[in-house]
Design a protein around this motif. Sequence first.
Motif, PDB file in Angstrom:
ATOM      1  N   UNK A   1      60.413  57.512  82.285  1.00 60.46           N
ATOM      2  CA  UNK A   1      60.709  58.468  83.349  1.00 60.46           C
ATOM      3  C   UNK A   1      59.522  58.782  84.237  1.00 60.46           C
ATOM      4  N   UNK A   2      58.328  58.383  83.848  1.00 56.84           N
ATOM      5  CA  UNK A   2      57.133  58.723  84.603  1.00 56.84           C
ATOM      6  C   UNK A   2      56.770  60.185  84.400  1.00 56.84           C
ATOM      7  N   UNK A   3      55.641  60.585  84.950  1.00 52.26           N
ATOM      8  CA  UNK A   3      55.232  61.971  84.818  1.00 52.26           C
ATOM      9  C   UNK A   3      54.383  62.357  86.020  1.00 52.26           C
ATOM     10  N   UNK A   4      54.316  63.636  86.241  1.00 51.63           N
ATOM     11  CA  UNK A   4      53.552  64.142  87.381  1.00 51.63           C
ATOM     12  C   UNK A   4      52.059  64.096  87.054  1.00 51.63           C
ATOM     13  N   UNK A   5      51.278  64.300  88.067  1.00 55.78           N
ATOM     14  CA  UNK A   5      49.814  64.327  87.917  1.00 55.78           C
ATOM     15  C   UNK A   5      49.403  65.399  86.904  1.00 55.78           C
ATOM     16  N   UNK A   6      50.042  66.575  86.982  1.00 56.46           N
ATOM     17  CA  UNK A   6      49.717  67.678  86.077  1.00 56.46           C
ATOM     18  C   UNK A   6      50.079  67.336  84.636  1.00 56.46           C
TER      19      UNK A   6
ATOM     20  N   UNK B   1      49.680  60.492  66.317  1.00 57.40           N
ATOM     21  CA  UNK B   1      51.024  59.886  66.326  1.00 57.40           C
ATOM     22  C   UNK B   1      52.023  60.770  67.066  1.00 57.40           C
ATOM     23  N   UNK B   2      51.924  62.084  66.847  1.00 57.23           N
ATOM     24  CA  UNK B   2      52.812  63.013  67.554  1.00 57.23           C
ATOM     25  C   UNK B   2      52.558  62.947  69.060  1.00 57.23           C
ATOM     26  N   UNK B   3      51.285  62.872  69.438  1.00 59.33           N
ATOM     27  CA  UNK B   3      50.955  62.746  70.860  1.00 59.33           C
ATOM     28  C   UNK B   3      51.466  61.417  71.422  1.00 59.33           C
ATOM     29  N   UNK B   4      51.348  60.344  70.644  1.00 61.66           N
ATOM     30  CA  UNK B   4      51.831  59.034  71.100  1.00 61.66           C
ATOM     31  C   UNK B   4      53.333  59.077  71.381  1.00 61.66           C
ATOM     32  N   UNK B   5      54.081  59.771  70.528  1.00 59.69           N
ATOM     33  CA  UNK B   5      55.532  59.888  70.770  1.00 59.69           C
ATOM     34  C   UNK B   5      55.805  60.667  72.059  1.00 59.69           C
ATOM     35  N   UNK B   6      54.994  61.696  72.292  1.00 61.46           N
ATOM     36  CA  UNK B   6      55.153  62.499  73.513  1.00 61.46           C
ATOM     37  C   UNK B   6      54.849  61.645  74.750  1.00 61.46           C
ATOM     38  N   UNK B   7      53.755  60.862  74.681  1.00 62.58           N
ATOM     39  CA  UNK B   7      53.378  60.006  75.813  1.00 62.58           C
ATOM     40  C   UNK B   7      54.414  58.910  76.005  1.00 62.58           C
ATOM     41  N   UNK B   8      54.933  58.362  74.895  1.00 64.83           N
ATOM     42  CA  UNK B   8      55.933  57.301  74.983  1.00 64.83           C
ATOM     43  C   UNK B   8      57.179  57.783  75.726  1.00 64.83           C
ATOM     44  N   UNK B   9      57.517  59.050  75.535  1.00 66.45           N
ATOM     45  CA  UNK B   9      58.666  59.620  76.238  1.00 66.45           C
ATOM     46  C   UNK B   9      58.478  59.663  77.748  1.00 66.45           C
ATOM     47  N   UNK B  10      57.236  59.602  78.201  1.00 67.46           N
ATOM     48  CA  UNK B  10      56.948  59.642  79.643  1.00 67.46           C
ATOM     49  C   UNK B  10      56.860  58.245  80.264  1.00 67.46           C
ATOM     50  N   UNK B  11      56.918  57.196  79.452  1.00 70.92           N
ATOM     51  CA  UNK B  11      56.760  55.832  79.976  1.00 70.92           C
ATOM     52  C   UNK B  11      57.885  55.449  80.928  1.00 70.92           C
TER      53      UNK B  11
ATOM     54  N   UNK C   1      49.829  55.940  82.403  1.00 73.17           N
ATOM     55  CA  UNK C   1      50.512  56.534  81.250  1.00 73.17           C
ATOM     56  C   UNK C   1      50.584  55.507  80.121  1.00 73.17           C
ATOM     57  N   UNK C   2      50.889  54.274  80.476  1.00 74.77           N
ATOM     58  CA  UNK C   2      50.945  53.214  79.465  1.00 74.77           C
ATOM     59  C   UNK C   2      49.570  52.968  78.847  1.00 74.77           C
ATOM     60  N   UNK C   3      48.527  53.017  79.680  1.00 70.97           N
ATOM     61  CA  UNK C   3      47.165  52.831  79.178  1.00 70.97           C
ATOM     62  C   UNK C   3      46.790  53.973  78.234  1.00 70.97           C
ATOM     63  N   UNK C   4      47.191  55.193  78.545  1.00 69.41           N
ATOM     64  CA  UNK C   4      46.948  56.332  77.658  1.00 69.41           C
ATOM     65  C   UNK C   4      47.705  56.158  76.350  1.00 69.41           C
ATOM     66  N   UNK C   5      48.941  55.706  76.442  1.00 67.32           N
ATOM     67  CA  UNK C   5      49.748  55.454  75.246  1.00 67.32           C
ATOM     68  C   UNK C   5      49.066  54.416  74.345  1.00 67.32           C
ATOM     69  N   UNK C   6      48.563  53.340  74.958  1.00 60.89           N
ATOM     70  CA  UNK C   6      47.859  52.307  74.196  1.00 60.89           C
ATOM     71  C   UNK C   6      46.626  52.873  73.511  1.00 60.89           C
ATOM     72  N   UNK C   7      45.843  53.664  74.234  1.00 60.63           N
ATOM     73  CA  UNK C   7      44.632  54.266  73.659  1.00 60.63           C
ATOM     74  C   UNK C   7      44.961  55.176  72.488  1.00 60.63           C
ATOM     75  N   UNK C   8      45.982  55.999  72.651  1.00 59.95           N
ATOM     76  CA  UNK C   8      46.372  56.928  71.584  1.00 59.95           C
ATOM     77  C   UNK C   8      46.821  56.142  70.355  1.00 59.95           C
ATOM     78  N   UNK C   9      47.616  55.109  70.567  1.00 58.91           N
ATOM     79  CA  UNK C   9      48.089  54.292  69.444  1.00 58.91           C
ATOM     80  C   UNK C   9      46.938  53.610  68.708  1.00 58.91           C
TER      81      UNK C   9
END
Length: 195
Positions: free
Chosen positions: A116-121, A104-114, A7-15
């Motif tokens: 609390x974590x997130x499920x595979x889906x 940027x909107x997606x990055x904020x969404x992904x950041x919210x999952x850092x 999730x963090x790697x995805x956040x970095x890529x999006x940013x």
Amino acid sequence: MQKEDHVEELYDRVQKTACSRFFAHDRLKKHHAASLWTIAFFSVGLIVIPLIQTFGLQARFSENYIGFIQVLLAIVILTISIMLNMSNFAVRADRIHKCGMVLNALARKVHGKLDGGCSEEEYEALVNEYNNILQAYENHSRIDYLFTKRHMTNYYKVKWYQSAYYEALYWLQFSPYAILIAFEGIWIYMLVTPT
């Protein structure tokens, strides 16, 4: 549960992609402005030359040579206008800016999952959303990525000479505009300067 480092790697890529898109927006806007200024300067040249002849001012060159240069200036204006229309810098800049805003909107969404974590889906849904955004918009160029590397010091360590190289590459793409304007300015100066 999906690993948090994914999730963090995805956040970095999006940013990083969003940052590159914003640099692309700025670059395309500069191209648009530079091409418009070049057209304007050449148009002024087309107006100044007949005024010199109309008011009987001393010109260094013959009438035939001046006529040839006028035709050449008109051809340059036409060529730049066609290139500007085909490149569509202003529209592309707006689209790529919109892409940056969506990212940027997606990055904020992904950041919210850092935290609390997130499920595979959820993770797959975020990755799919990221991929869909990338496919919906034009990609940035390499120079935009290099500027992102220079700007995002928390991810990249760019040495001073690399930064200077990136800056030189960036401004080199605008050199045709400067060269054209310089040639016209020199020619008009030579035209009105007595021998």
